[in-house]
Design a protein around this motif. Structure first.
Motif, PDB file in Angstrom:
ATOM      1  N   LEU A 295      32.409  39.680  34.960  1.00  0.00           N
ATOM      2  CA  LEU A 295      32.038  38.726  33.912  1.00  0.00           C
ATOM      3  C   LEU A 295      30.524  38.582  33.796  1.00  0.00           C
ATOM      4  CD1 LEU A 295      34.813  36.006  34.329  1.00  0.00           C
ATOM      5  CD2 LEU A 295      34.621  37.785  32.566  1.00  0.00           C
ATOM      6  N   THR A 296      29.815  38.698  34.912  1.00  0.00           N
ATOM      7  CA  THR A 296      28.355  38.641  34.868  1.00  0.00           C
ATOM      8  C   THR A 296      27.801  39.846  34.120  1.00  0.00           C
ATOM      9  OG1 THR A 296      28.319  37.422  36.952  1.00  0.00           O
ATOM     10  CG2 THR A 296      26.266  38.466  36.266  1.00  0.00           C
ATOM     11  N   ILE A 297      28.391  41.017  34.326  1.00  0.00           N
ATOM     12  CA  ILE A 297      27.967  42.213  33.590  1.00  0.00           C
ATOM     13  C   ILE A 297      28.211  42.022  32.096  1.00  0.00           C
ATOM     14  CG2 ILE A 297      28.527  44.654  33.179  1.00  0.00           C
ATOM     15  CD1 ILE A 297      28.961  44.848  36.259  1.00  0.00           C
ATOM     16  N   VAL A 298      29.376  41.469  31.746  1.00  0.00           N
ATOM     17  CA  VAL A 298      29.686  41.219  30.335  1.00  0.00           C
ATOM     18  C   VAL A 298      28.645  40.285  29.726  1.00  0.00           C
ATOM     19  CG1 VAL A 298      31.348  40.153  28.762  1.00  0.00           C
ATOM     20  CG2 VAL A 298      32.150  41.712  30.545  1.00  0.00           C
ATOM     21  N   VAL A 299      28.320  39.210  30.443  1.00  0.00           N
ATOM     22  CA  VAL A 299      27.329  38.252  29.948  1.00  0.00           C
ATOM     23  C   VAL A 299      25.956  38.912  29.838  1.00  0.00           C
ATOM     24  CG1 VAL A 299      26.070  36.138  30.548  1.00  0.00           C
ATOM     25  CG2 VAL A 299      28.564  36.201  30.727  1.00  0.00           C
ATOM     26  N   ALA A 300      25.598  39.733  30.818  1.00  0.00           N
ATOM     27  CA  ALA A 300      24.272  40.363  30.820  1.00  0.00           C
ATOM     28  C   ALA A 300      24.108  41.382  29.700  1.00  0.00           C
ATOM     29  CB  ALA A 300      24.026  41.029  32.176  1.00  0.00           C
ATOM     30  N   TYR A 301      25.156  42.129  29.386  1.00  0.00           N
ATOM     31  CA  TYR A 301      25.044  43.211  28.414  1.00  0.00           C
ATOM     32  C   TYR A 301      25.452  42.831  26.998  1.00  0.00           C
ATOM     33  CZ  TYR A 301      23.868  46.777  31.861  1.00  0.00           C
ATOM     34  OH  TYR A 301      23.224  47.528  32.796  1.00  0.00           O
ATOM     35  N   THR A 302      26.177  41.740  26.817  1.00  0.00           N
ATOM     36  CA  THR A 302      26.608  41.345  25.483  1.00  0.00           C
ATOM     37  C   THR A 302      25.441  41.104  24.517  1.00  0.00           C
ATOM     38  OG1 THR A 302      28.741  40.536  26.246  1.00  0.00           O
ATOM     39  CG2 THR A 302      27.940  39.635  24.178  1.00  0.00           C
ATOM     40  N   PRO A 303      24.342  40.470  24.941  1.00  0.00           N
ATOM     41  CA  PRO A 303      23.217  40.329  23.999  1.00  0.00           C
ATOM     42  C   PRO A 303      22.711  41.681  23.486  1.00  0.00           C
ATOM     43  CG  PRO A 303      22.900  38.868  25.862  1.00  0.00           C
ATOM     44  CD  PRO A 303      24.077  39.740  26.195  1.00  0.00           C
TER      45      PRO A 303
END
Length: 185
Positions: A48-56
């Motif tokens: 989930l941290t990867i998703v949050v980091a890369y979504t922008p």
């Protein structure tokens, strides 16, 4: 310098290899059930941290008139890790609910696997993505993911909440609603 000697001098290679195989230093002495819960919790938080980091980055690529070629790799990262995190959440719920069989034979399992497959395909087909800008590592996010994983792991492995009631309430929406029609008869 040959490729093999370059790999031999790579700190990233040796640190990564050491960390990967360090699992076997600890694994034989841990209870498999608790170990699986802890690892799954950390996997969820990292995913989930990867998703949050890369979504922008994905959003930026989608709204930019001239997208860069790295968008496909970045999107693949988000899609694959979202599927991995959601599968992890689903499996933790399954374990916490006493491993009900109806949760195993369910299209939602395939759905999360499909996210991972599509993410992998986006990775494999991303053109020249390594040459372009990819979001820089953020150690603060890594620590947040690690702490969230520890908190979730503690909740699941030590506190052992009973999720059977919660999962039973989800059953009508997951078990029956997501079932493919039976065309065998």
């Amino acid at each position: 310098m040959s490729g093999l000697s370059q790999i031999g001098r790579s700190q990233t290679f040796w640190i990564g290899t050491t960390v990967i195989f360090s699992y076997w230093v600890v694994a034989p002495w841990l209870d498999t059930n608790s170990q699986t819960e802890w690892l799954r919790a950390i996997l969820i938080s990292v995913g989930l941290t990867i998703v949050v980091a890369y979504t922008p980055g994905v959003i930026k690529f989608l709204i930019t008139p001239s997208p860069v070629q790295a968008q496909q790799l970045t999107m693949g990262i988000v899609v694959a890790w979202f599927g991995t995190a959601m599968a992890g959440i689903y499996l933790l719920l399954w374990r916490m609910a006493g491993q009900p069989p109806w949760m195993v034979n369910n299209d939602l399992n395939g759905w999360w696997l499909w996210w991972q497959i599509v993410g992998g395909v986006l990775h494999l087909t991303a053109p020249r993505s390594i040459e372009n800008e990819i979001p820089r590592p953020n150690f603060a996010r890594l620590w947040v993911a690690l702490l969230a994983g520890i908190a979730l792991g503690y909740t699941v492995a030590v506190m052992k909440p009973d999720a059977a009631g919660f999962v039973d309430k989800l059953r009508p929406y997951i078990s029956d609603a997501l079932r493919a029609p039976d065309n065998t008869g």
